[in-house]
Design a protein around this motif. Structure first.
Motif, PDB file in Angstrom:
ATOM      1  N   LYS A 239      68.423  14.100  -7.607  1.00 35.50           N
ATOM      2  CA  LYS A 239      67.830  14.172  -8.946  1.00 35.50           C
ATOM      3  C   LYS A 239      68.523  13.204  -9.892  1.00 35.50           C
ATOM      4  CE  LYS A 239      65.224  15.825 -12.226  1.00 35.50           C
ATOM      5  NZ  LYS A 239      63.780  15.494 -12.292  1.00 35.50           N
ATOM      6  N   PHE A 240      69.841  13.181  -9.851  1.00 34.88           N
ATOM      7  CA  PHE A 240      70.586  12.254 -10.707  1.00 34.88           C
ATOM      8  C   PHE A 240      70.213  10.810 -10.391  1.00 34.88           C
ATOM      9  CE2 PHE A 240      74.504  15.122 -11.768  1.00 34.88           C
ATOM     10  CZ  PHE A 240      73.678  15.905 -12.565  1.00 34.88           C
ATOM     11  N   LYS A 241      70.027  10.533  -9.090  1.00 33.61           N
ATOM     12  CA  LYS A 241      69.667   9.173  -8.706  1.00 33.61           C
ATOM     13  C   LYS A 241      68.271   8.817  -9.194  1.00 33.61           C
ATOM     14  CE  LYS A 241      69.664   6.080  -4.688  1.00 33.61           C
ATOM     15  NZ  LYS A 241      69.913   5.964  -3.219  1.00 33.61           N
ATOM     16  N   THR A 242      67.339   9.760  -9.071  1.00 31.20           N
ATOM     17  CA  THR A 242      65.966   9.521  -9.545  1.00 31.20           C
ATOM     18  C   THR A 242      65.933   9.249 -11.043  1.00 31.20           C
ATOM     19  OG1 THR A 242      65.082  10.956  -7.804  1.00 31.20           O
ATOM     20  CG2 THR A 242      63.655  10.525  -9.712  1.00 31.20           C
ATOM     21  N   GLU A 243      66.754   9.979 -11.795  1.00 31.39           N
ATOM     22  CA  GLU A 243      66.775   9.838 -13.255  1.00 31.39           C
ATOM     23  C   GLU A 243      67.742   8.755 -13.731  1.00 31.39           C
ATOM     24  OE1 GLU A 243      64.713  11.370 -15.126  1.00 31.39           O
ATOM     25  OE2 GLU A 243      63.907  12.810 -13.677  1.00 31.39           O
ATOM     26  N   HIS A 244      68.369   8.046 -12.789  1.00 29.27           N
ATOM     27  CA  HIS A 244      69.305   6.952 -13.105  1.00 29.27           C
ATOM     28  C   HIS A 244      70.507   7.431 -13.913  1.00 29.27           C
ATOM     29  CE1 HIS A 244      66.360   4.048 -11.616  1.00 29.27           C
ATOM     30  NE2 HIS A 244      65.447   4.676 -12.341  1.00 29.27           N
ATOM     31  N   ILE A 245      70.959   8.653 -13.655  1.00 33.00           N
ATOM     32  CA  ILE A 245      72.098   9.194 -14.398  1.00 33.00           C
ATOM     33  C   ILE A 245      73.385   8.553 -13.882  1.00 33.00           C
ATOM     34  CG2 ILE A 245      73.369  11.271 -15.052  1.00 33.00           C
ATOM     35  CD1 ILE A 245      70.523  11.093 -16.167  1.00 33.00           C
ATOM     36  N   ALA A 246      74.113   7.902 -14.777  1.00 28.40           N
ATOM     37  CA  ALA A 246      75.377   7.256 -14.423  1.00 28.40           C
ATOM     38  C   ALA A 246      76.576   8.075 -14.885  1.00 28.40           C
ATOM     39  CB  ALA A 246      75.445   5.858 -15.031  1.00 28.40           C
ATOM     40  N   TYR A 247      76.400   8.820 -16.007  1.00 26.91           N
ATOM     41  CA  TYR A 247      77.491   9.639 -16.542  1.00 26.91           C
ATOM     42  C   TYR A 247      76.907  10.949 -17.049  1.00 26.91           C
ATOM     43  CZ  TYR A 247      80.288   5.361 -16.527  1.00 26.91           C
ATOM     44  OH  TYR A 247      80.955   4.223 -16.143  1.00 26.91           O
ATOM     45  N   VAL A 248      77.718  11.996 -16.948  1.00 24.30           N
ATOM     46  CA  VAL A 248      77.374  13.284 -17.549  1.00 24.30           C
ATOM     47  C   VAL A 248      78.407  13.541 -18.642  1.00 24.30           C
ATOM     48  CG1 VAL A 248      77.038  15.748 -17.218  1.00 24.30           C
ATOM     49  CG2 VAL A 248      76.368  14.143 -15.410  1.00 24.30           C
ATOM     50  N   TYR A 249      77.944  13.590 -19.862  1.00 17.16           N
ATOM     51  CA  TYR A 249      78.809  13.812 -21.022  1.00 17.16           C
ATOM     52  C   TYR A 249      78.650  15.272 -21.457  1.00 17.16           C
ATOM     53  CZ  TYR A 249      79.384  14.034 -26.156  1.00 17.16           C
ATOM     54  OH  TYR A 249      79.691  14.415 -27.440  1.00 17.16           O
ATOM     55  N   VAL A 250      79.754  16.016 -21.458  1.00 15.08           N
ATOM     56  CA  VAL A 250      79.722  17.434 -21.812  1.00 15.08           C
ATOM     57  C   VAL A 250      80.530  17.636 -23.093  1.00 15.08           C
ATOM     58  CG1 VAL A 250      80.021  19.793 -20.994  1.00 15.08           C
ATOM     59  CG2 VAL A 250      79.764  17.926 -19.332  1.00 15.08           C
ATOM     60  N   ASN A 251      79.890  18.178 -24.107  1.00 16.68           N
ATOM     61  CA  ASN A 251      80.577  18.480 -25.366  1.00 16.68           C
ATOM     62  C   ASN A 251      80.882  19.974 -25.397  1.00 16.68           C
ATOM     63  OD1 ASN A 251      81.262  19.000 -28.141  1.00 16.68           O
ATOM     64  ND2 ASN A 251      80.335  17.019 -28.644  1.00 16.68           N
ATOM     65  N   TRP A 252      82.077  20.333 -24.924  1.00 22.16           N
ATOM     66  CA  TRP A 252      82.466  21.743 -24.851  1.00 22.16           C
ATOM     67  C   TRP A 252      82.621  22.347 -26.241  1.00 22.16           C
ATOM     68  CZ3 TRP A 252      81.422  23.452 -20.354  1.00 22.16           C
ATOM     69  CH2 TRP A 252      81.662  22.717 -19.207  1.00 22.16           C
ATOM     70  N   ALA A 253      83.016  21.542 -27.214  1.00 24.32           N
ATOM     71  CA  ALA A 253      83.188  22.064 -28.575  1.00 24.32           C
ATOM     72  C   ALA A 253      81.860  22.536 -29.141  1.00 24.32           C
ATOM     73  CB  ALA A 253      83.800  20.993 -29.480  1.00 24.32           C
ATOM     74  N   GLU A 254      80.789  21.781 -28.897  1.00 20.19           N
ATOM     75  CA  GLU A 254      79.474  22.188 -29.371  1.00 20.19           C
ATOM     76  C   GLU A 254      78.994  23.448 -28.662  1.00 20.19           C
ATOM     77  OE1 GLU A 254      77.099  21.012 -31.838  1.00 20.19           O
ATOM     78  OE2 GLU A 254      79.142  20.546 -32.456  1.00 20.19           O
ATOM     79  N   ILE A 255      79.216  23.501 -27.356  1.00 19.18           N
ATOM     80  CA  ILE A 255      78.796  24.679 -26.595  1.00 19.18           C
ATOM     81  C   ILE A 255      79.536  25.916 -27.099  1.00 19.18           C
ATOM     82  CG2 ILE A 255      78.782  25.737 -24.302  1.00 19.18           C
ATOM     83  CD1 ILE A 255      78.451  22.888 -23.166  1.00 19.18           C
ATOM     84  N   LEU A 256      80.847  25.768 -27.354  1.00 19.43           N
ATOM     85  CA  LEU A 256      81.618  26.891 -27.896  1.00 19.43           C
ATOM     86  C   LEU A 256      81.093  27.302 -29.265  1.00 19.43           C
ATOM     87  CD1 LEU A 256      84.036  28.832 -27.861  1.00 19.43           C
ATOM     88  CD2 LEU A 256      85.418  26.971 -28.825  1.00 19.43           C
ATOM     89  N   ARG A 257      80.759  26.318 -30.088  1.00 18.17           N
ATOM     90  CA  ARG A 257      80.243  26.637 -31.434  1.00 18.17           C
ATOM     91  C   ARG A 257      78.976  27.476 -31.348  1.00 18.17           C
ATOM     92  NH1 ARG A 257      76.740  24.166 -35.306  1.00 18.17           N
ATOM     93  NH2 ARG A 257      76.244  22.433 -33.896  1.00 18.17           N
ATOM     94  N   TYR A 258      78.119  27.156 -30.415  1.00 16.07           N
ATOM     95  CA  TYR A 258      76.886  27.918 -30.256  1.00 16.07           C
ATOM     96  C   TYR A 258      77.138  29.306 -29.667  1.00 16.07           C
ATOM     97  CZ  TYR A 258      74.185  23.670 -31.187  1.00 16.07           C
ATOM     98  OH  TYR A 258      73.638  22.566 -31.766  1.00 16.07           O
ATOM     99  N   ARG A 259      78.229  29.453 -28.921  1.00 16.07           N
ATOM    100  CA  ARG A 259      78.519  30.734 -28.279  1.00 16.07           C
ATOM    101  C   ARG A 259      79.226  31.718 -29.206  1.00 16.07           C
ATOM    102  NH1 ARG A 259      78.279  31.021 -22.701  1.00 16.07           N
ATOM    103  NH2 ARG A 259      79.758  32.753 -22.832  1.00 16.07           N
ATOM    104  N   LEU A 260      79.747  31.255 -30.329  1.00 14.67           N
ATOM    105  CA  LEU A 260      80.496  32.127 -31.224  1.00 14.67           C
ATOM    106  C   LEU A 260      79.584  33.201 -31.822  1.00 14.67           C
ATOM    107  CD1 LEU A 260      82.709  29.504 -33.108  1.00 14.67           C
ATOM    108  CD2 LEU A 260      83.412  31.088 -31.300  1.00 14.67           C
ATOM    109  N   PRO A 261      80.122  34.371 -32.139  1.00 10.20           N
ATOM    110  CA  PRO A 261      79.311  35.441 -32.748  1.00 10.20           C
ATOM    111  C   PRO A 261      78.605  34.961 -34.014  1.00 10.20           C
ATOM    112  CG  PRO A 261      81.476  36.276 -32.109  1.00 10.20           C
ATOM    113  CD  PRO A 261      81.530  34.787 -31.914  1.00 10.20           C
ATOM    114  N   GLY A 262      77.320  35.308 -34.118  1.00  4.97           N
ATOM    115  CA  GLY A 262      76.539  34.908 -35.278  1.00  4.97           C
ATOM    116  C   GLY A 262      75.866  33.564 -35.136  1.00  4.97           C
ATOM    117  N   SER A 263      76.207  32.805 -34.065  1.00  2.35           N
ATOM    118  CA  SER A 263      75.581  31.512 -33.857  1.00  2.35           C
ATOM    119  C   SER A 263      74.335  31.676 -32.991  1.00  2.35           C
ATOM    120  CB  SER A 263      76.574  30.545 -33.220  1.00  2.35           C
ATOM    121  OG  SER A 263      76.038  29.227 -33.204  1.00  2.35           O
ATOM    122  N   TYR A 264      73.761  30.546 -32.545  1.00  4.50           N
ATOM    123  CA  TYR A 264      72.474  30.573 -31.864  1.00  4.50           C
ATOM    124  C   TYR A 264      72.557  31.054 -30.417  1.00  4.50           C
ATOM    125  CZ  TYR A 264      71.170  27.566 -35.802  1.00  4.50           C
ATOM    126  OH  TYR A 264      70.950  27.053 -37.048  1.00  4.50           O
ATOM    127  N   GLY A 265      73.742  30.932 -29.801  1.00  2.00           N
ATOM    128  CA  GLY A 265      73.866  31.277 -28.389  1.00  2.00           C
ATOM    129  C   GLY A 265      73.653  30.053 -27.519  1.00  2.00           C
TER     130      GLY A 265
END
Length: 783
Positions: free
Chosen positions: A685-711
């Motif tokens: 799948k990554f090859k089909t979509e020409h994905i060269a890098y996967v960038y993960v923003n853990w800070a954003e994911i944590l922000r969404y997971r905090l109580p009262g946020s979007y999840g």
């Protein structure tokens, strides 16, 4: 013997009663004391208004003669010419919009002369909305081009100007019904206007310079700019399933897309678009001035516009490409048009003479101005909704119902005429509204099957949505509760506490009740303010900027309240209050408490600073100069406007693309328990979509997971990426130089969430513990 009635204090005008005058001055003093005692809730570190006030001399002197700063960026008026191309684009769009507005308001026979303040407000509002719709049409057809857009705007400006001159000659006998000349004598009135202009000028200059700086705000970079950028890059407007926000009505974003097209560059074009959006605040000021002056005199008008333009909220919303600036304009412009429509209705419905008071037949047909202002009010109201959906609640419904209510009550003696006129008003208002918002509803209907996508999913459904995402959306955009205590708390926030309030707004607005002139209008304006506040509290998730469209109405009331009394003691007290408030507001506005304010920095440095501030990982990937066939998959982060490389992403309210590509999805299995697909399938799948890098923003994911946020999806965890590395799909993440956050900066609640969710993202450096905020994983088989 009793005193004559004329000398009875109880029957004297309010401004002649010492108790009321002293009471107003004491109220002003107490309000300012209470206002200055609050700590700014959004400042970091915590800053009290009193601290700002005591430090004010230093802040103001620094504006004129700034202290030298070590390693200061290149800055100064020498870099102002870098802004001239942006200003040229903005002026071209404004001229074309004004020309279109003049033609269209003439077509529906709006009465004011073309060069009056009222007509200018209406022409701008109608014209800029029409330009937005034309951009939408051109984008949907894929025919937007630099040459076509310039040609259309220049022709509109020229034809509109010629039409305005011809109409002016027809109505007034002169080509241009005003002359710019110096006054023969410089008296009190001229001094008063000059002082108001001087007080407003530094704020307007700050708005002008600040609006041309690169943006640093998440929502702007996610979709206010991000959506137009994607449209510009793909060459047409189409449904973006990975960014739910781009299915909103996009009146203001179309102006950004237009600026990108005119500049032939999405990056600097966005800054030109932000400058265009800044002008909504200037025309809101003109609408406020016009409204207050028309019914309460020139002094009320000048003070109202001074109060509005010196309010930090006005500045802040002018330098950020949010939609609230445009919504505020369309609200006050619609209100002005509505009042003129009701005024025409009242004048027509009243008997021509006392002898006709009992007559059951009105002798004349309704004036054309009534129909013109009704259609205009509908179009301006629909344009408010075209800025963002809440405009239907804050503008369309209350103004439409008010107009029809007045018609029904005023014509109660004419049963047959009552129904006919009210029905016609309803049709014209609705037609005007649909002309402005209809194309956006039709676009959504064709693309998703839901005209108000992503709203009302339970009624219309919608492409690329599910009940789970719908509940997530509703939970993130609805109030958590309706506790009466919170109502009081939010009332204090709106009137006293908000960071970017002016003490002049809600200290002077209540004094409008002391004004004896047009008291019914004052009461109706206050009812509207109350409705706006309550609807914000009852129906929205209570983000502070969502209530700021009420500020122009409050500014009108504040201008009225400021002129309730003409006694010297009141004028002196008012002058002192205005001067102190304006100086304080200037300190708030220009100190950095109101946003990024490197007004005259070298634009190249400002651009680099903005990218470093909002996305250092994006800057790193930009510097890597990826090839066109090297695509980045972004997980968690949708703030990708500054990305100069191909990127695949999804917002928090869309299906997570990483999960869709890598998980064996089963409807009855929670995300946390989902199994990953075989490594070979993910690799393919990554090859089909020409994905060269996967960038993960853990800070954003944590922000969404905090109580009262979007999840955020429980599927996305560090363990998933560790497994992909172990299976050879991904390589070890790139060396991390800047994506760390000290655990000491977290609150106890947030730290607990982090440690329970992803303890493996905590590392030790030089004896202290840090959270890894982001990682970039190369794909093992990338091109």
């Amino acid at each position: 013997m009793k005193n004559p009635v004329a000398n009875d204090t109880a029957l004297a005008p309010l401004e002649d009663r010492p108790l009321y005058v002293r009471g107003a001055i004491v109220w002003l003093l107490l309000f300012f004391i209470a206002f200055i005692s609050f700590t700014l809730p959004n400042s970091n570190p915590a800053t009290s208004r009193w601290d700002v006030f005591t430090y004010l001399p230093v802040l103001l002197i620094d504006l004129v003669d700034p202290l030298p700063v070590e390693n200061a960026p290149p800055s100064g008026w020498a870099f102002f010419p870098q802004r001239l191309p942006l200003m040229g684009i903005a002026l071209t769009v404004l001229a074309g919009a004004w020309g279109l507005g003049i033609l269209l308001t003439r077509l529906i026979k709006v009465p004011p002369n073309p060069f009056t303040a009222e007509r200018t407000v209406f022409a701008y509002g109608v014209g800029i909305s029409t330009v937005s719709l034309l951009t939408l049409g051109g984008g949907l057809l894929g025919i937007l081009s630099q040459g076509l857009c310039y040609l259309t705007l220049i022709l509109s400006a020229l034809i509109g100007f010629l039409s305005a001159v011809q109409e002016s000659k027809q109505k007034t006998g002169t080509l241009i019904p005003f002359q710019l000349k110096l006054p023969e004598a410089f008296g009190y009135e001229e001094l008063f206007r000059m002082i108001c202009i001087l007080l407003m000028s530094p704020f307007v200059l700050s708005m002008l310079l600040g609006s041309m700086l690169p943006s640093t705000d998440y929502d702007v970079l996610e979709y206010h700019f991000g959506g137009p950028k994607e449209y510009y890059q793909q060459g047409y407007i189409g449904f973006l399933p990975h960014n739910i926000y781009t299915s909103f009505p996009f009146l203001t974003e179309m102006l950004t897309l237009l600026a990108m097209t005119l500049k032939a560059d999405w990056f600097s074009g966005a800054q030109a678009g932000k400058l265009i959006l800044m002008t909504f605040s200037l025309f809101s000021a003109l609408a406020v001035f016009t409204t207050a002056r028309r019914w309460f005199g020139a002094h009320a008008g000048w003070l109202a516009v001074t109060i509005l333009l010196t309010t930090p909220w006005t500045y802040r919303i002018s330098i950020i490409a949010y939609t609230e600036g445009a919504l505020s304009f369309y609200l006050i412009a619609s209100l002005l048009s509505l009042i003129l429509a009701i005024e025409a209705l009242i004048k027509w419905s009243q008997p021509e003479s006392p002898d006709d008071a009992n007559s059951s037949v009105l002798k004349t047909a309704p004036p054309s101005s009534l129909w013109a202002f009704t259609c205009l009010t509908g179009f301006l109201s629909g344009s408010a909704m075209a800025c963002k959906y809440p405009g239907v609640l804050s503008v369309v419904i209350p103004l439409g119902m008010t107009l029809l209510g007045f018609s029904w009550v005023l014509l109660k003696q004419e049963q047959k005429l009552r129904k006919t006129v009210t029905l016609k008003l309803a049709v014209l208002f609705s037609a005007g509204t649909l002309l402005a918002i209809g194309p956006w509803l039709l676009k959504n209907l064709v693309e998703t099957g839901n005209p108000v996508y992503p709203l009302l999913y339970s009624v219309f459904g919608g492409t690329d949505l599910s009940e789970t995402l719908n509940q997530k959306w509703k939970g993130g955009h609805s109030p958590k509760d309706h506790n009466p205590v919170d109502l009081v708390v939010k009332l204090i926030d709106v009137t006293f506490k908000s960071d970017w309030l002016s003490p002049l707004l809600f200290s002077l607005a209540p004094l409008a009740f002391l004004k004896t002139q047009h008291r019914r209008l004052i009461f109706w304006l206050w009812i509207y303010v109350g409705f706006l506040f309550l609807s914000w509290w009852v129906f929205t998730h209570r983000i502070d900027r969502f209530w700021i469209p009420m500020i122009p109405v409050v500014a009108v009331l504040a201008g009225i309240g400021a002129t309730w009394c003409s006694r010297t003691i009141w004028k002196v007290s008012l002058s002192a209050a205005i001067l102190l408030a304006v100086l304080f507001n200037l300190g708030i506005t220009t100190s950095g408490l109101s946003g990024y304010n490197a007004y005259l920095d070298d634009m190249r440095h400002a651009e680099k600073f903005a990218i470093e501030m909002t996305g250092p990982e994006i800057l790193l990937l930009n510097q890597m100069k990826l090839k066109p066939d090297q695509v980045v998959l972004s997980v968690g982060d949708a703030e990708l406007f500054y990305a100069e490389f191909p990127v695949v992403y999804s917002t928090v309210f869309d299906e997570d693309i990483f999960k869709l590509w890598t998980a064996e999805i089963k409807s009855d299995t929670p995300d946390k328990a989902l199994k990953m697909k075989p490594a070979s399938e993910i690799e393919a799948k990554f090859k089909t979509e020409h994905i060269a890098y996967v960038y993960v923003n853990w800070a954003e994911i944590l922000r969404y997971r905090l109580p009262g946020s979007y999840g955020y999806s429980d599927y996305v965890t560090p363990a998933r990426f560790k497994k992909l590395v172990q299976e050879g799909v991904l390589k070890q993440p790139l060396p991390n130089r800047f994506s760390f956050r000290n655990l000491d900066t977290f609150s106890k609640r947030d730290l607990k969430v982090l440690l329970e969710w992803a303890p493996e993202l905590v590392v030790e450096r030089e004896g202290e513990r840090y959270f890894i905020t982001a990682q970039i994983f190369p794909v093992a088989t990338s091109p």
